[in-house]
Design a protein around this motif. Structure first.
Motif, PDB file in Angstrom:
ATOM      1  N   MET A   1       6.846   0.005 -12.245  1.00 50.59           N
ATOM      2  CA  MET A   1       5.787  -0.996 -12.368  1.00 50.59           C
ATOM      3  C   MET A   1       6.351  -2.403 -12.132  1.00 50.59           C
ATOM      4  O   MET A   1       5.730  -3.225 -11.468  1.00 50.59           O
ATOM      5  N   ASP A   2       7.554  -2.649 -12.665  1.00 51.24           N
ATOM      6  CA  ASP A   2       8.206  -3.945 -12.418  1.00 51.24           C
ATOM      7  C   ASP A   2       8.522  -4.113 -10.928  1.00 51.24           C
ATOM      8  O   ASP A   2       8.364  -5.203 -10.371  1.00 51.24           O
ATOM      9  N   ALA A   3       8.961  -3.023 -10.290  1.00 52.36           N
ATOM     10  CA  ALA A   3       9.259  -3.073  -8.861  1.00 52.36           C
ATOM     11  C   ALA A   3       7.992  -3.344  -8.059  1.00 52.36           C
ATOM     12  O   ALA A   3       8.017  -4.096  -7.079  1.00 52.36           O
ATOM     13  N   GLY A   4       6.883  -2.747  -8.467  1.00 51.12           N
ATOM     14  CA  GLY A   4       5.614  -2.997  -7.788  1.00 51.12           C
ATOM     15  C   GLY A   4       5.208  -4.457  -7.901  1.00 51.12           C
ATOM     16  O   GLY A   4       4.748  -5.067  -6.924  1.00 51.12           O
ATOM     17  N   ALA A   5       5.394  -5.039  -9.086  1.00 45.26           N
ATOM     18  CA  ALA A   5       5.079  -6.458  -9.278  1.00 45.26           C
ATOM     19  C   ALA A   5       6.005  -7.322  -8.421  1.00 45.26           C
ATOM     20  O   ALA A   5       5.561  -8.293  -7.793  1.00 45.26           O
TER      21      ALA A   5
ATOM     22  N   ARG B   1       0.832  -1.201   0.000  1.00 45.21           N
ATOM     23  CA  ARG B   1       0.000   0.000   0.000  1.00 45.21           C
ATOM     24  C   ARG B   1       0.872   1.258   0.000  1.00 45.21           C
ATOM     25  O   ARG B   1       0.598   2.216  -0.713  1.00 45.21           O
ATOM     26  N   ALA B   2       1.952   1.251   0.780  1.00 43.95           N
ATOM     27  CA  ALA B   2       2.854   2.406   0.838  1.00 43.95           C
ATOM     28  C   ALA B   2       3.528   2.632  -0.515  1.00 43.95           C
ATOM     29  O   ALA B   2       3.718   3.781  -0.936  1.00 43.95           O
ATOM     30  N   PHE B   3       3.877   1.561  -1.205  1.00 46.98           N
ATOM     31  CA  PHE B   3       4.473   1.693  -2.536  1.00 46.98           C
ATOM     32  C   PHE B   3       3.452   2.301  -3.504  1.00 46.98           C
ATOM     33  O   PHE B   3       3.786   3.194  -4.290  1.00 46.98           O
ATOM     34  N   ALA B   4       2.217   1.836  -3.449  1.00 45.40           N
ATOM     35  CA  ALA B   4       1.166   2.389  -4.315  1.00 45.40           C
ATOM     36  C   ALA B   4       0.951   3.873  -4.019  1.00 45.40           C
ATOM     37  O   ALA B   4       0.758   4.679  -4.944  1.00 45.40           O
ATOM     38  N   GLU B   5       1.005   4.247  -2.753  1.00 48.43           N
ATOM     39  CA  GLU B   5       0.857   5.656  -2.366  1.00 48.43           C
ATOM     40  C   GLU B   5       2.011   6.486  -2.935  1.00 48.43           C
ATOM     41  O   GLU B   5       1.815   7.600  -3.424  1.00 48.43           O
TER      42      GLU B   5
END
Length: 189
Positions: free
Chosen positions: A160-164, A46-50
């Motif tokens: 985006m790759d890091a999020g995945a 969630r923190a990464f998405a924020e």
């Protein structure tokens, strides 16, 4: 003899109950730890998405601004005469006239999200992507050349790759439990 048999039976009953309670308590503590680990991982995602949701509008706005003008010799003289403090306040006043407080609010939101991520354990690839994105925003604030603007898709793709990678790096206990909870006829991945 009968008393001895009753004593052994009672001791076995108490010992079995006690052993069962200890095993149950250990299991409950283990499940609690796994749930906390999963919750912490969910908070990190969630923190990464924020962070990404704070970063993207800033980059979009900076990319649309014209190139940073070089200061004229006259402006340099005026700034020297005004002094550092007066130049700072004049710049802030002009910024407020042009953008309102939105750019400062956006910057504060991005900084808070970045600090939140810094305080969390992250895979190295995720941390590297965040560092590249932060460096890009800083450079883009100073240099809005076509080359700098064109670098954004690669930075965004890395994020985006890091999020995945972050979503897929769920705690081991969650992976094991999900695997165990699959029906036996489900294909293994």
């Amino acid at each position: 003899m009968e008393v001895l048999a009753l004593t052994i039976t009672a001791a076995a009953s108490v010992g079995g109950t006690l052993l069962g309670a200890v095993v149950g308590l250990r299991g409950a503590r283990s499940i609690g730890r796994e749930e906390r680990t999963e919750a912490a991982h969910g908070e990190t995602v969630r923190a990464f998405a924020e962070y990404v949701s704070a970063l993207v509008p800033i980059v979009a706005e900076l990319r649309e601004l014209p190139a940073v003008p070089s200061s004229s010799p006259l402006e340099s003289v005026v700034n020297q005469l005004r002094g550092e403090a007066a130049t700072y306040f004049a710049t802030r006043r002009r910024e407020q006239e042009l953008f309102g407080g939105r750019n400062r609010e956006q910057a504060a939101r991005l900084a808070a999200a970045a600090v939140d991520l810094r305080l969390r354990p992250l895979p190295q690839g995720v941390r590297d992507a965040i560092d590249r994105a932060n460096n890009y925003v800083e450079r883009l604030g100073q240099d809005r050349s076509d080359e700098m603007i064109a670098a954004w898709p690669a930075i965004h793709s890395d994020l985006m790759d890091a999020g995945a990678e972050l979503r897929d790096s769920q705690p081991r206990s969650a992976r094991v439990r999900r695997w165990r909870s699959r029906p036996t006829d489900a294909p293994r991945s």
